[in-house]
Design an enzyme around this catalytic site. Structure first.
Site, PDB file in Angstrom:
ATOM      1  N   PHE A 156       0.810  -1.221   0.000  1.00 42.59           N
ATOM      2  CA  PHE A 156       0.000   0.000   0.000  1.00 42.59           C
ATOM      3  C   PHE A 156       0.840   1.266   0.000  1.00 42.59           C
ATOM      4  CE2 PHE A 156      -3.184  -3.119   1.023  1.00 42.59           C
ATOM      5  CZ  PHE A 156      -4.252  -2.675   0.267  1.00 42.59           C
ATOM      6  N   GLU A 157       2.088   1.199   0.448  1.00 46.54           N
ATOM      7  CA  GLU A 157       2.946   2.390   0.417  1.00 46.54           C
ATOM      8  C   GLU A 157       3.503   2.622  -0.982  1.00 46.54           C
ATOM      9  OE1 GLU A 157       3.413   4.594   2.884  1.00 46.54           O
ATOM     10  OE2 GLU A 157       2.045   3.435   4.130  1.00 46.54           O
TER      11      GLU A 157
END
Ligand SMILES: *[C@@H]1O[C@H](CO)[C@@H](O)[C@H](O)[C@H]1NC(C)=O
Length: 186
Positions: free
Chosen positions: A37-38
Site C-alpha cells: 500500500f505504500e
C-alpha cells in the site's frame, strides 16, 4: 551534591525506561501488506512536502538519502529492511496503548501496526478501537467493526484507504498460532 544529582538522574532514566516497552516485530505478511500500500521507489524523490524519500515511503535525513546503509537504486529487499525499522514506532505504540490482558495473534497485531503506521500513534491512542480492546471486547469483532471506519483523508473517503482497511481486516482474520501480545516485557 554533584554525585547525588547524577544518581537521581540515573534513577529517573531507569524508571522512564521501565515505563516503556518494546513491541514485538511484525510478521512478514504485515511488512508485505504495508509495502503493497505504500508503493516502492528505488530512487530518491521528494514527497509532497519536499522531504527526500525512498523505498516504501522511507523519509530520509539527507538530500540524496546518503545516510541509509544500502546502495541506491535501492532493491525491494533492502526497501523492506528499511520498512522493518520504520514500523518500530507503531509496533511500540500499539503494544503500549493496549493494556494486559489484551491478547492478539501475530496477524491481528500486524493489522493494527499497519493501521497505526498509516494514521499515526496519536490517532490510534485516542481511538474507540483501542478503547474497546482495553474494555475486554473480542479483538476480531472490534477490528472488523472499527478498522473500516478509518477510510477518510481530508474529509473524503479514499478508495485506497478502503482497500487498505479491507486488507488489514483480512490479515487480522487469517488464522495463525503465532502470538504477539501481550509482550512479555511490558
Ligand atoms: C467509510 O467509513 C464510514 C464510517 O466512518 C462508513 O459509514 C462508510 O460506509 C465507509 N465507506 C466505505 C466505502 O467503506
Amino acid at each position: 551534591m554533584v554525585r547525588l544529582a547524577i544518581t537521581f538522574a540515573a534513577l529517573i532514566a531507569v524508571s522512564t525506561t521501565q515505563a516503556q516497552c518494546t513491541g514485538p516485530p511484525v510478521n512478514q505478511a504485515t511488512i508485505d501488506l504495508i509495502a503493497e500500500f505504500e508503493g516502492f521507489s528505488a530512487d530518491v524523490y521528494n514527497d509532497p512536502t519536499g522531504n527526500p524519500t525512498i523505498g516504501y515511503g522511507h523519509l530520509c535525513q539527507q538530500s540524496g538519502c546518503s545516510e541509509i546503509p544500502y546502495s541506491i537504486p535501492l532493491s525491494e529487499a533492502d526497501g523492506k529492511r528499511l520498512l522493518a525499522d520504520d514500523v518500530i514506532p507503531p509496533q511500540n505504540c500499539i503494544t503500549q496503548q493496549t493494556a494486559e490482558p489484551v491478547t492478539l495473534n501475530a496477524n491481528q497485531y500486524g493489522a493494527l501496526v499497519s493501521w497505526a503506521f498509516n494514521v499515526g500513534c496519536g490517532n490510534s491512542g485516542s481511538s474507540s478501537l483501542i478503547t474497546r480492546l482495553n474494555n475486554g471486547e473480542d479483538p476480531q469483532t472490534v477490528i472488523a467493526e472499527e478498522l473500516p471506519r478509518w477510510n477518510q483523508s481530508g474529509g473524503q473517503v479514499l478508495p485506497g484507504l478502503v482497500r487498505r482497511r479491507a486488507a488489514e481486516v483480512g490479515l487480522a482474520g487469517t488464522a495463525t498460532s503465532d502470538p504477539a501480545l501481550p509482550a512479555g516485557t511490558c
